[in-house]
Design a protein around this motif. Structure first.
Motif, PDB file in Angstrom:
ATOM      1  N   THR A   1     -23.576  30.377  -0.352  1.00  0.00           N
ATOM      2  CA  THR A   1     -23.217  31.782  -0.184  1.00  0.00           C
ATOM      3  C   THR A   1     -22.362  32.231  -1.358  1.00  0.00           C
ATOM      4  N   VAL A   2     -22.731  33.344  -1.970  1.00  0.00           N
ATOM      5  CA  VAL A   2     -21.976  33.943  -3.066  1.00  0.00           C
ATOM      6  C   VAL A   2     -21.747  35.403  -2.731  1.00  0.00           C
ATOM      7  N   GLN A   3     -20.493  35.820  -2.698  1.00  0.00           N
ATOM      8  CA  GLN A   3     -20.159  37.210  -2.358  1.00  0.00           C
ATOM      9  C   GLN A   3     -20.796  37.611  -1.022  1.00  0.00           C
ATOM     10  N   GLN A   4     -20.750  36.701  -0.070  1.00  0.00           N
ATOM     11  CA  GLN A   4     -21.294  36.916   1.272  1.00  0.00           C
ATOM     12  C   GLN A   4     -22.809  37.155   1.260  1.00  0.00           C
ATOM     13  N   VAL A   5     -23.473  36.705   0.188  1.00  0.00           N
ATOM     14  CA  VAL A   5     -24.926  36.828   0.080  1.00  0.00           C
ATOM     15  C   VAL A   5     -25.531  35.431   0.163  1.00  0.00           C
TER      16      VAL A   5
END
Length: 480
Positions: free
Chosen positions: A168-172
């Motif tokens: 998960t990166v930046q809630q993505v």
């Protein structure tokens, strides 16, 4: 074992086999680009470059921005305008960034294909002027954990990619992928040639099918060295996404298509610099100025500003050097130390540092192999290299890696001085046009800079070479 115990174990085994189909194998993760016409994705990050080789140590940090604008969607994929701007961090208030715009096509597999004949390869020699790491070509059918595949690149070893898993990166939600590419001799250092390695980690967004984050490390190792002597670290993330419609969309599409058209016309004229005179470039310059005055500015205007600078140089009879694979800082100033470099001779393979000639006056001759002016510049440089008054070390700085062409020039004019691959110095030595001459004195201080070629240049160079034999006046030394 007792019969009743064996029966119990068999019962458990049968139950496990019966339950197994209830837990299917992990489904493949979708990784295809999902964009709409008018989408704009903006990536921002940094590039850090460092060298430690033969006493030459330097570090540079750059700010990088890449804009991806979808101006058309077709069954074959997405037609995209790609703009990358790079500027050295400490120079951002003084100098305009290097800007490069290309029209490309993004296929459903995630592959970028240029609309014209140009290379989209990531530079292995310096900060790239066109960042394309956000797109990654993947196999059809989705990706699975530990899946591997290879990607072919012209004139380079294949790049191997492997899926590490979900992250998960930046809630993505992203698919984390690691890629490796290296020269054949990276694992076994040799004394007669350089080696390189490119490591890349891409967090592929399951929402857009493009990167949410990219981290790339490129390392080079000079001959006979076991540890890397040069490193370039690029890191960036998806900063924002927009979608334009109506008049705003049309303004952007008009700007990028006009910029591409002006660049194409300029590329047609550049080989004729010095033959067709200034009129064709003046006409194109007038048309470009008219467009910039009559249409609203957009974030892609930076590409037109870059083209305008090239036109101005060509109008003066100089051969402008287009933004290629490197974007090094503009730091060349009379009265200040010459930027350090470590370069390879295109004919002998030897490695040279500018510090090698400390204690002597040096004339750096930047030229473009194949340009008309090279046939005048190189013979004149050879006469200087042979002259004893004034004594000078002449160094050919080829703004191209075409070793075959450089070797032919060396043989044709019996050149006795080094011919270095200097394309990576385009911005640190402010080489916007060729030929360009830089005189460096015995203490490593830039004493004179001349651009272009004409009857006055040999006279000016001889004069400045003589004056460079003497120490720089203290008043100038005090302000540097």
């Amino acid at each position: 074992m007792k019969p009743e115990r064996i029966g119990a174990l068999l019962s458990v085994l049968c139950l496990s086999i019966a339950i197994l189909p209830l837990y299917p194998q992990e489904q493949p993760w979708p990784a295809v680009p999902k964009l709409l016409c008018g989408h704009e994705l903006i990536y921002r990050g940094t590039i850090e470059e460092s060298t430690n080789d033969q006493g030459v140590i330097y570090q540079h940090k750059y700010l990088m921005e890449t804009r991806l604008f979808v101006y058309e969607v077709t069954p074959e994929g997405f037609r995209i305008a790609l703009l990358t701007k790079v500027t050295r961090q400490e120079d951002q208030s003084k100098n305009a960034p290097t800007a490069r715009l290309e029209l490309v096509r993004l296929t459903p597999e995630g592959k970028l294909v240029p609309e014209r004949q140009t290379s989209l390869a990531v530079s292995l020699d310096g900060p790239t002027t066109l960042e394309i790491g956000f797109a990654l070509e993947v196999p059809a059918g989705g990706l699975r954990r530990e899946q591997t595949w290879t990607l072919a690149e012209p004139d380079r070893p294949p790049r191997t990619c492997r899926v590490l898993g979900l992250d998960t990166v930046q809630q993505v939600s992203c698919i984390k992928i690691q890629c490796l590419q290296q020269s054949e001799d990276w694992e076994q250092p040799r004394a007669d040639q350089s080696a390189w390695r490119r490591q890349e980690t891409v967090w592929l967004s399951t929402r857009y099918g493009l990167a949410q984050r990219v981290e790339r490390i490129i390392e080079r190792r000079t001959p006979a060295r076991e540890e890397p002597t040069w490193r370039l670290t690029t890191r960036y993330e998806l900063d924002s996404t927009l979608r334009f419609e109506g008049p705003f969309f049309e303004d952007l599409r008009r700007e990028v298509q006009q910029a591409a058209a002006f660049q194409e016309k300029l590329d047609e004229l550049l080989p004729e610099v010095g033959r067709v005179g200034s009129k064709p470039f003046e006409n194109l310059l007038a048309r470009l100025d008219q467009h910039m005055q009559r249409t609203p500015g957009t974030p892609y205007r930076a590409a037109l500003v870059q083209i305008r600078q090239q036109l101005e140089a060509a109008r003066r009879g100089q051969t402008p050097v287009r933004p290629g694979d490197s974007a090094l800082p503009r730091t060349l100033t009379v009265g200040r130390p010459a930027p350090e470099f470590v370069l390879t001779d295109l004919t002998s393979g030897k490695v040279y540092s500018i510090r090698k000639w400390r204690g002597q006056v040096v004339l750096l001759c930047f030229y473009l192999p194949g340009a008309v002016t090279a046939d005048d510049v190189l013979p004149f440089a050879q006469t200087l290299a042979q002259a004893k008054d004034p004594p000078v070390v002449v160094v050919g700085m080829a703004m191209s890696d075409e070793a075959t062409v450089v070797h032919k020039l060396q043989m044709r004019y019996s050149l006795s001085f080094p011919q270095l691959a200097a394309r990576g110095l385009r911005h640190s030595y402010a080489v916007d046009a060729t030929p360009r001459f830089v005189i460096v004195d015995a203490e490593g201080i830039v004493r004179a800079i001349h651009t272009g070629w004409g009857p006055d240049i040999p006279v000016l160079l001889t004069r400045d070479l003589r004056s460079s034999q003497k120490p720089m006046p203290s008043v100038i030394r005090a302000v540097r």
